[in-house]
Scaffold this motif. Structure first.
Motif, PDB file in Angstrom:
ATOM      1  N   ARG A  96      34.097  33.257  52.012  1.00  0.00           N
ATOM      2  CA  ARG A  96      34.625  34.711  52.611  1.00  0.00           C
ATOM      3  C   ARG A  96      34.277  35.922  53.183  1.00  0.00           C
ATOM      4  O   ARG A  96      34.527  36.717  54.798  1.00  0.00           O
ATOM      5  N   PHE A 159      42.307  30.021  41.703  1.00  0.00           N
ATOM      6  CA  PHE A 159      42.789  30.384  42.490  1.00  0.00           C
ATOM      7  C   PHE A 159      42.500  31.978  41.924  1.00  0.00           C
ATOM      8  O   PHE A 159      43.489  33.246  42.523  1.00  0.00           O
ATOM      9  N   THR A 161      40.027  33.671  43.051  1.00  0.00           N
ATOM     10  CA  THR A 161      39.217  34.140  43.791  1.00  0.00           C
ATOM     11  C   THR A 161      39.364  33.023  45.557  1.00  0.00           C
ATOM     12  O   THR A 161      39.407  33.550  46.195  1.00  0.00           O
ATOM     13  N   LYS A 164      44.188  30.040  49.349  1.00  0.00           N
ATOM     14  CA  LYS A 164      44.266  31.587  50.954  1.00  0.00           C
ATOM     15  C   LYS A 164      44.705  32.708  50.184  1.00  0.00           C
ATOM     16  O   LYS A 164      44.346  33.406  51.436  1.00  0.00           O
ATOM     17  N   ARG A 165      45.419  32.772  49.092  1.00  0.00           N
ATOM     18  CA  ARG A 165      46.370  34.213  48.779  1.00  0.00           C
ATOM     19  C   ARG A 165      45.455  33.892  47.416  1.00  0.00           C
ATOM     20  O   ARG A 165      46.269  34.085  46.294  1.00  0.00           O
ATOM     21  N   PRO A 166      44.509  34.474  47.449  1.00  0.00           N
ATOM     22  CA  PRO A 166      43.669  33.895  46.219  1.00  0.00           C
ATOM     23  C   PRO A 166      44.984  35.777  45.106  1.00  0.00           C
ATOM     24  O   PRO A 166      44.443  36.823  45.238  1.00  0.00           O
ATOM     25  N   TYR A 167      44.786  35.589  43.594  1.00  0.00           N
ATOM     26  CA  TYR A 167      45.811  36.408  43.061  1.00  0.00           C
ATOM     27  C   TYR A 167      44.575  37.532  42.643  1.00  0.00           C
ATOM     28  O   TYR A 167      45.234  39.428  42.640  1.00  0.00           O
ATOM     29  N   TYR A 169      42.906  38.880  44.095  1.00  0.00           N
ATOM     30  CA  TYR A 169      42.675  39.487  46.257  1.00  0.00           C
ATOM     31  C   TYR A 169      43.883  40.485  46.689  1.00  0.00           C
ATOM     32  O   TYR A 169      43.815  41.510  46.957  1.00  0.00           O
ATOM     33  N   ALA A 170      44.856  40.796  44.977  1.00  0.00           N
ATOM     34  CA  ALA A 170      46.039  41.006  45.149  1.00  0.00           C
ATOM     35  C   ALA A 170      46.153  41.560  44.532  1.00  0.00           C
ATOM     36  O   ALA A 170      47.817  42.474  43.658  1.00  0.00           O
ATOM     37  N   LYS A 232      39.239  43.233  49.571  1.00  0.00           N
ATOM     38  CA  LYS A 232      39.904  42.817  48.641  1.00  0.00           C
ATOM     39  C   LYS A 232      40.882  44.342  47.733  1.00  0.00           C
ATOM     40  O   LYS A 232      40.055  45.448  47.216  1.00  0.00           O
TER      41      LYS A 232
END
Length: 319
Positions: A96, A159, A161, A164-167, A169-170, A232
């Motif tokens: 990424r 998931f 990292t 498409k939508r790693p948690y 990063y959220a 991130k």
């Protein structure tokens, strides 16, 4: 410079671009040693895998259901899963481009030291080893529902990292770490060995899980500025530097509610309070740290505190 190297340096994949740049700098392929792979495994995080197993095993001993084979297999699952997570994070962050902004030791993928596919393959090998240990534990214990739990744990590991939508990063990394490296690992170690239900295992899991969360918060507090640049949005990025530091202190002090709660029943809980010898300096450093190097010291201290807490808590419950 050959055509492949030129194409690599223009690639949209940050990991390939880094690898091509590294090749130009070294006039050939960079030399990879076992030390690079050991660094990639991030061994300083392994106490977070050992602590919940130690606590859970102690509670299994308390109810006279302790089993060395099942405890060691649970430890294998936790350790292999932790190493797998570390390599998976190295791979996902590297491709990424997140690691282009980070501070601290260079990562295998992001630095271009290793082909990303090799890092991914290594992560999958460790996930497979964790699954193998889990399968043997299930065969010995007869608790087949653990297979589903293990599958969910591996998916959660990837998931963090990956995808498409790693948690991670959220801003949800701390929640999942608390669940899996606290409650699930501790309770799972105990339930693998006994059907006896105890409230102690949940309190112990929560205490160990808070230490795991504290390690992640210390890491993400150090990386707030660079994570913002990389897009991130960790919890630390969302709440800010000062709130993140305060949250760290809360997470390393709350676990001592467990020895306070059970001290009258289990005199060995007095030993758990010794962990404050590590925790208090780490809190002081965290609250007043000005450099990334100081927060790296906090990471080491917190991992050590987590290990000591889990082991001493297990001993207190067992004896």
């Amino acid at each position: 410079m050959n055509a492949a190297t030129r194409d690599g340096r223009k690639s949209g994949n940050p990991a390939k671009r880094a690898a091509a740049t590294m090749q130009v700098r070294t006039s050939g392929s960079p030399t990879i040693t076992w030390r690079n792979w050991v660094a990639g495994a991030r061994l300083r995080t392994l106490p977070l895998a050992v602590a919940p197993v130690a606590a859970g095993a102690g509670i299994a001993h308390m109810v006279q259901a302790f089993s060395w084979p099942l405890t060691l297999l649970a430890l294998g699952v936790a350790v292999f899963l932790q190493v797998g997570v570390n390599f998976a994070n190295d791979y996902s962050d590297g491709i990424r481009g997140t690691d282009e902004f980070r501070v601290g030791p260079a990562r295998l993928t992001g630095s271009g030291l290793v082909d990303p596919k090799r890092v991914l393959a290594t992560a999958l090998v460790f996930f497979a080893l964790a699954a193998a240990c889990g399968l043997v534990a299930v065969l010995l214990s007869g608790r087949w529902w653990f297979l589903a739990l293990g599958a969910v744990a591996i998916v959660a590991a990837w998931f963090y990292t990956g995808g498409k939508r790693p948690y991670g990063y959220a801003g949800l990394g701390e929640v999942v770490v608390f669940i899996f490296f606290g409650l699930v690992a501790t309770v799972g170690t105990t339930w693998l060995q006994t059907d006896v239900q105890t409230q102690e295992v949940w309190w112990a899991g929560a205490g160990v899980g808070l230490f795991a969360v504290a390690v992640l918060i210390a890491n993400n507090t150090r990386d707030i500025a660079t994570d913002r640049l990389a897009g991130k949005h960790t919890l630390s990025v969302r709440v800010g530097d000062r709130a993140s530091r305060i949250l760290y202190v809360v997470c390393v002090l709350l676990p001592f509610a467990v020895p306070a709660l059970y001290g009258a029943v289990h005199p060995g809980m007095l030993l758990v309070w010794l962990v404050l010898i590590i925790v208090i300096p780490s809190c002081v450093i965290t609250l007043w740290a000005r450099t990334a190097r100081e927060l790296i010291i906090v990471l080491g201290l917190t991992s050590l505190a987590a290990l000591a807490y889990g082991v001493l808590l297990g001993i207190a419950f067992a004896f």
